[in-house]
Design a protein around this motif. Structure first.
Motif, PDB file in Angstrom:
ATOM      1  N   PHE A 105       6.446   3.878   5.291  1.00 31.56           N
ATOM      2  CA  PHE A 105       5.098   3.443   5.666  1.00 31.56           C
ATOM      3  C   PHE A 105       5.173   2.227   6.590  1.00 31.56           C
ATOM      4  CE2 PHE A 105       1.142   1.025   4.321  1.00 31.56           C
ATOM      5  CZ  PHE A 105       0.267   1.828   5.028  1.00 31.56           C
ATOM      6  N   CYS A 109       4.530   1.993  10.763  1.00 29.92           N
ATOM      7  CA  CYS A 109       3.282   1.250  11.003  1.00 29.92           C
ATOM      8  C   CYS A 109       3.167   0.894  12.492  1.00 29.92           C
ATOM      9  CB  CYS A 109       3.304  -0.013  10.150  1.00 29.92           C
ATOM     10  SG  CYS A 109       2.157  -1.299  10.667  1.00 29.92           S
ATOM     11  N   TYR A 111       1.895  -1.661  13.916  1.00 26.73           N
ATOM     12  CA  TYR A 111       2.274  -3.036  14.237  1.00 26.73           C
ATOM     13  C   TYR A 111       3.792  -3.207  14.199  1.00 26.73           C
ATOM     14  CZ  TYR A 111       3.888  -7.655  13.948  1.00 26.73           C
ATOM     15  OH  TYR A 111       4.652  -8.760  14.185  1.00 26.73           O
TER      16      TYR A 111
END
Ligand code: FES
Length: 268
Positions: A105, A109, A111
């Motif tokens: 995860f 992501c 970012y």
């Protein structure tokens, strides 16, 4: 300057300037800080995950998120809330059902992708600074094509946030009954920030407000989407804050479990 029509296939479109970059500011500072920050966190987390001790405080039911849920037959008494299904080989993390999904995860992501593409792969390290590589394939081919699975890892992360919430609430009920200490504050603070990070995810924002033709016909989803959009703008900050709260929570539980100092108790 080479025009697009005459540029050799695969050549990078860049003005014929000898200097590597014309930027005179400290453009390298942010990538450097990112390498140091992420490197330090990953080193700490790796050591802790394979330490296999000091993750549970039986007196107050504190469980570090790095070991939740504890599912190997090495888990100390009271720390395994859902059963022990895996053998205790050192290579198997005690939270083997959740840690891989959390890692995926975060790794996928939006970012963190920006952070490690820039800082570790120098692709590119900053705006108006040349790429550290000769070619750029984007995320259209294996393995980076797998970044598209992020939307599915979001669901796994949401379930894991529920598990972390359960741990934080469970910690109010120690063997002596209801209790409340600094550890509870840290566990709850960590869970609140984890939820903020998780629902500020771009995939979550799309799940809540995407594919709608008329917000006016979906006022509840619109309100939720507005709130998530507000959080989404802060996604980068939340990504870093949660690294901090996770490490702090884990360190505090480790310190109590190892007997380095006692918990500061307010009630019971
Ligand atoms: S975009 Fe960062 S968690 Fe989904």
């Amino acid at each position: 300057m080479t025009s697009t029509a005459t540029r050799p296939r695969g050549a990078r479109a860049r003005a014929a300037i000898a200097a590597k970059t014309l930027r005179t500011d400290r453009w390298w500072f942010q990538p450097l800080i990112t390498v140091i920050g992420l490197g330090a966190w990953v080193s700490y987390a790796t050591v802790r995950v394979f330490m296999h001790k000091w993750y549970w405080v039986g007196d107050f039911h504190y469980l570090t998120p790095f070991y939740s849920p504890c599912v190997t037959d090495r888990c100390v008494e009271g720390s395994a809330h859902v059963g022990t299904y895996l053998p205790s080989w050192w290579i198997i993390p005690d939270a083997a059902f959740t840690l891989p999904f959390l890692l995926l995860f975060r790794l996928t992501c939006y970012y963190y992708r920006k952070a490690y593409y820039r800082s570790f792969w120098l692709s590119p390290p900053a705006c108006a600074v040349p790429d550290g590589h000769q070619s750029y394939g984007g995320e259209t081919r294996f393995p980076l094509l797998g970044q598209n699975l992020h939307r599915y890892f979001f669901y796994a992360a949401a379930i894991i946030s529920i598990i972390n919430t359960y741990d934080a609430v469970y910690a109010f009920h120690s063997p002596k009954g209801f209790g409340f200490g600094l550890g509870n504050l840290i566990l709850i603070g960590n869970v609140v920030m984890l939820w903020a990070y998780t629902i500020s995810c771009h995939s979550c924002r799309h799940i809540i407000g995407g594919r709608l033709k008329h917000f006016s016909k979906h006022p509840v989803r619109y309100k939720a989407w507005t709130f998530i959009s507000w959080l989404n703008v802060r996604h980068m900050q939340l990504a870093w804050i949660t690294l901090g709260t996770l490490a702090l929570t884990d360190f505090y539980v480790m310190a109590l479990a190892a007997g380095w100092f006692p918990d500061l108790r307010f009630i019971n």
